[in-house]
Design a protein around this motif. Structure first.
Motif, PDB file in Angstrom:
ATOM      1  N   ASP A  35      -6.702   0.824   2.629  1.00  0.00           N
ATOM      2  CA  ASP A  35      -7.497  -0.653   2.406  1.00  0.00           C
ATOM      3  C   ASP A  35      -8.353  -0.583   1.259  1.00  0.00           C
ATOM      4  O   ASP A  35      -9.809  -0.595   1.215  1.00  0.00           O
ATOM      5  N   HIS A  74       0.516  -9.531  -0.320  1.00  0.00           N
ATOM      6  CA  HIS A  74       1.067  -8.138   0.607  1.00  0.00           C
ATOM      7  C   HIS A  74       2.485  -8.359   0.484  1.00  0.00           C
ATOM      8  O   HIS A  74       3.349  -8.394   1.494  1.00  0.00           O
ATOM      9  N   SER A  91     -12.194   2.022  -1.061  1.00  0.00           N
ATOM     10  CA  SER A  91     -11.818   2.232   0.545  1.00  0.00           C
ATOM     11  C   SER A  91     -12.805   1.479   1.146  1.00  0.00           C
ATOM     12  O   SER A  91     -14.135   1.844   1.126  1.00  0.00           O
ATOM     13  N   TRP A  92     -12.464   0.524   1.848  1.00  0.00           N
ATOM     14  CA  TRP A  92     -13.637  -0.180   3.065  1.00  0.00           C
ATOM     15  C   TRP A  92     -14.117   0.675   4.222  1.00  0.00           C
ATOM     16  O   TRP A  92     -15.096   0.598   4.586  1.00  0.00           O
ATOM     17  N   TRP A 118       1.646   2.297   6.825  1.00  0.00           N
ATOM     18  CA  TRP A 118       0.210   2.424   6.545  1.00  0.00           C
ATOM     19  C   TRP A 118      -0.064   2.052   4.994  1.00  0.00           C
ATOM     20  O   TRP A 118       0.945   2.447   4.093  1.00  0.00           O
ATOM     21  N   HIS A 119      -0.968   1.202   4.788  1.00  0.00           N
ATOM     22  CA  HIS A 119      -1.433   0.946   3.384  1.00  0.00           C
ATOM     23  C   HIS A 119      -2.915   1.293   3.192  1.00  0.00           C
ATOM     24  O   HIS A 119      -3.766   1.160   4.059  1.00  0.00           O
ATOM     25  N   LYS A 141      -3.473   7.002   9.465  1.00  0.00           N
ATOM     26  CA  LYS A 141      -3.326   7.362   8.017  1.00  0.00           C
ATOM     27  C   LYS A 141      -2.456   8.730   8.148  1.00  0.00           C
ATOM     28  O   LYS A 141      -2.509   9.629   8.683  1.00  0.00           O
ATOM     29  N   GLU A 198      -9.579 -11.363   0.307  1.00  0.00           N
ATOM     30  CA  GLU A 198      -8.464 -10.168   0.778  1.00  0.00           C
ATOM     31  C   GLU A 198      -7.555 -10.341   2.008  1.00  0.00           C
ATOM     32  O   GLU A 198      -6.448 -10.068   1.943  1.00  0.00           O
ATOM     33  N   ASP A 199      -7.917 -11.987   2.635  1.00  0.00           N
ATOM     34  CA  ASP A 199      -6.988 -12.048   3.406  1.00  0.00           C
ATOM     35  C   ASP A 199      -5.859 -12.770   3.009  1.00  0.00           C
ATOM     36  O   ASP A 199      -4.691 -13.058   3.826  1.00  0.00           O
TER      37      ASP A 199
END
Length: 392
Positions: free
Chosen positions: A101, A118, A161-162, A98-99, A33, A113-114
């Motif tokens: 989540d 993107h 955020s997960w 990096w993104h 991060k 989500e998959d």
């Protein structure tokens, strides 16, 4: 010659961007991060643009087509534009950097989500990253069809955020009210979208802060396509039912025919409404309740018509109170003449017995007319109450 210069310039810019990308991604780790200080959380500003909203009543779900927009600072991606031909921004693949989540906690299908698009991100010279991604959210929505088709439904979209805690990732929203709205769905108008940021502490982890953003989306169905299904049949059934009280009681077959036709008409209207109304087991639309009561009133009208016809043929004398009322001045308010017996009754009748029978028959005719007029007033009032109570 101009085309050659353009190609050379494009190739030159591509070469500069290639050198820049090689420089900034040389030691870049997309799993780590970005942060400037371990003591401060990375600030990610987010907002959504809602393109459309629709409902699945059978599954109690709201389907939102949105653009998810987020921006943050990644100092590892910053560069001095003067060293790279004043190149101010580049486009990078989502797999390269990096993104955050950020996902919907209350999304019905976790596998969605998959399946997200993107899309690529834009990185500017100071390390600022702009990420705009089309996302479809399917969330639970407690649907209520009581006021169909004037129904409004509200769904709550909870984003956060997960993996990261509040001390690691600080989700922020703009201070302006609401969110941006694009084109609404053809059947639904988006009335209001409110957002609220929460910093929560849960009993399992009382010392850990979890940040989420809730969006409350309220939508309203467009009524215009359903007006012909609701109001026109209702007004027609009211007119048919009230009409029977103005038909002569002697035309009992005509009254029964109108009642039968009206009953079939309302039954057909109920079938049409049921074909349009979403199936929700927890609520019953008021319009369906109205048509059910309307069908019951038609049945009562038919019974009253038969009762009035039967009463007019009975030879028993009328009660004194009824006879007094039939000769009172109150009949004027019902549009009935006080004395409607033949003027030359004594000349036409051959005996006092015939005179008495004729007078009694006239009294019963007048009573039948009075009952019809009173029923007209009562039913008109009942229909007015039903329209005010059950018509959405």
């Amino acid at each position: 010659f101009g085309s050659i210069q353009s190609v050379e310039s494009s190739n030159h810019n591509s070469t500069v961007e290639y050198v820049l990308r090689k420089h900034i991604f040389q030691n870049y780790d997309k799993v780590v991060k970005p942060t400037t200080d371990d003591n401060f959380a990375l600030e990610v500003n987010m907002r959504i643009l809602i393109k459309s909203a629709e409902l699945n009543y059978e599954k109690s779900q709201m389907i939102l087509s949105t653009w998810f927009i987020a921006n943050w600072i990644d100092n590892r991606l910053a560069w001095d534009s003067s060293e790279y031909e004043y190149l101010n921004s580049i486009i990078v693949d989502h797999r390269e950097i990096w993104h955050p989540d950020v996902m919907a906690f209350n999304n019905v299908d976790a596998n969605m989500e998959d399946d997200r698009t993107h899309v690529n991100s834009v990185v500017n010279k100071n390390g600022g990253v702009i990420w705009v991604e089309p996302v479809q959210y399917i969330i639970h929505c407690k649907t209520d069809t009581t006021n169909w088709p004037h129904d409004t439904q509200t769904g709550v979209l909870k984003l956060g955020s997960w993996l990261y805690l509040g001390r690691d990732l600080n989700l922020t929203i703009d201070d302006d009210e609401g969110v941006e709205l694009a084109s609404a769905h053809t059947e639904w108008d988006i009335l209001n979208v409110s957002k609220e940021r929460h910093a929560r502490y849960y009993p399992c982890c009382p010392d850990e802060q979890y940040i989420d953003v809730e969006y409350n989306i309220t939508v309203r169905r467009k009524v215009h396509p359903y007006k012909s299904v609701i109001y026109f049949p209702a007004l027609c059934s009211i007119s048919f039912n009230l009409l029977t009280f103005w038909l002569p009681y002697t035309d009992n077959y005509y009254k029964l025919f109108v009642n039968l036709f009206n009953a079939l008409f309302v039954t057909l209207a109920i079938m049409v409404v049921y074909s349009k109304v979403p199936i929700v087991t927890s609520t019953v639309p008021l319009i369906v309740v109205y048509y059910t009561y309307s069908l019951a009133l038609i049945a009562v009208t038919a019974v009253l018509s038969m009762a009035v016809k039967s009463m007019s043929t009975v030879s028993k004398p009328l009660p004194h109170g009824v006879t007094w009322f039939l000769h009172s001045g109150y009949l004027v308010y019902l549009g009935i003449e006080i004395n409607d017996s033949p003027a030359d009754c004594h000349m036409l009748c051959e005996s006092e017995e015939m005179i008495a029978q004729t007078a009694d028959l006239n009294e019963r005719h007048k009573l039948a007319k009075v009952i019809d007029r009173i029923c007209f007033v009562v039913f008109a009032f009942v229909y007015l109450v039903l329209l005010l109570r059950f018509m959405p």
